[in-house]
Design an enzyme around this catalytic site. Structure first.
Site, PDB file in Angstrom:
ATOM      1  N   ASP A 271       0.909  -1.174   0.049  1.00  0.00           N
ATOM      2  CA  ASP A 271       0.061   0.100  -0.010  1.00  0.00           C
ATOM      3  C   ASP A 271       1.238   1.329   0.094  1.00  0.00           C
ATOM      4  O   ASP A 271       1.880   1.114   0.674  1.00  0.00           O
ATOM      5  CB  ASP A 271      -1.065   0.073   1.313  1.00  0.00           C
ATOM      6  CG  ASP A 271      -2.157   1.044   0.927  1.00  0.00           C
ATOM      7  OD1 ASP A 271      -2.435   1.233  -0.180  1.00  0.00           O
ATOM      8  OD2 ASP A 271      -2.579   1.512   2.014  1.00  0.00           O
TER       9      ASP A 271
ATOM     10  N   PHE B  85       2.084   6.739 -13.376  1.00  0.00           N
ATOM     11  CA  PHE B  85       0.607   6.919 -12.926  1.00  0.00           C
ATOM     12  C   PHE B  85       0.182   7.497 -11.579  1.00  0.00           C
ATOM     13  O   PHE B  85       1.283   7.962 -10.917  1.00  0.00           O
ATOM     14  CB  PHE B  85       0.206   5.379 -12.965  1.00  0.00           C
ATOM     15  CG  PHE B  85       0.667   4.638 -11.955  1.00  0.00           C
ATOM     16  CD1 PHE B  85      -0.074   4.320 -10.634  1.00  0.00           C
ATOM     17  CD2 PHE B  85       2.023   3.829 -12.215  1.00  0.00           C
ATOM     18  CE1 PHE B  85       0.732   3.517  -9.724  1.00  0.00           C
ATOM     19  CE2 PHE B  85       2.626   3.123 -11.300  1.00  0.00           C
ATOM     20  CZ  PHE B  85       1.964   2.823  -9.984  1.00  0.00           C
ATOM     21  N   GLY B  86      -0.826   7.547 -11.231  1.00  0.00           N
ATOM     22  CA  GLY B  86      -1.097   8.409  -9.916  1.00  0.00           C
ATOM     23  C   GLY B  86      -0.695   9.735  -9.929  1.00  0.00           C
ATOM     24  O   GLY B  86      -0.942  10.583 -11.000  1.00  0.00           O
TER      25      GLY B  86
END
Length: 193
Positions: free
Chosen positions: A68, A148-149
């Site tokens: 995470d 990404f993100g």
């Protein structure tokens, strides 16, 4: 060694596969026919990583790891943190997340931030954690098209470009996930040999 990476994110899968030695075969959730989306209900990165790894180990009896990641912004007291992927609400949307973050930071001069990744590995009945941190700052606008993100608005410390302006090889050497995976790979290499 065969290991399940508990993710549906093809970008993450590709990024991690590029870092692992050939002796470790990475298997995706799709490969084991896991279609259930494990809800990230914990309030910490470590908790969410363990939740996902434990789901695979308990339901498929396979060694697995999960991660995470959170973007922790100093002027926002570490937010969005564990809620980074869903910062602008559900469903997760990178463009809206970046827009919301940039809007919240409009009146702040301190733009320091860090990406933090926690990996939980379930292996042979034991659980291990690995962490990687990449310090940097939030740009005032998007730069680059790779990654990404939040990559287009995050500039790592000591670099003149955003993560989105780097190729995956450059990014993997310094990124939070890259550093956490490096620790995981070192551990697995010693474990296997």
């Amino acid at each position: 060694m065969k290991l399940v990476f508990a993710t549906n994110n093809s970008h993450k899968l590709k990024e991690v596969q590029e870092m692992l030695p050939n002796s470790i075969q990475l298997v995706s959730l799709k490969d084991i026919n896991c279609t259930e989306d494990v809800a990230e209900t914990e309030t910490t990165l470590q908790g969410n990583a363990a939740l996902k790894a434990n789901f695979i180990t308990q339901n498929f009896q396979l060694d697995s790891f999960a991660d995470d990641t959170g973007l922790e912004v100093a002027c926002l007291n570490g937010k969005p943190g564990v809620y980074s992927a869903r910062f602008a609400g559900e469903p997760s949307n990178a463009e809206k997340n970046m827009e919301k973050l940039l809007n919240k930071m409009t009146n702040f001069s301190d733009r320091s931030a860090q990406f933090r990744t926690v990996i939980c590995l379930n292996l042979d009945g034991n659980q291990y954690f690995f962490e990687g941190i990449c310090k940097g700052s939030i740009l005032t606008e998007k730069h680059g098209i790779e990654g990404f993100g939040y990559d287009p608005i995050f500039q790592p410390e000591g670099f003149q470009q955003s993560f989105a302006e780097m190729n995956s090889e450059e990014k993997n050497k310094i990124s939070h996930r890259g550093l956490a995976i490096e620790k995981l790979v070192a551990f697995l290499t010693n474990y296997v040999y």
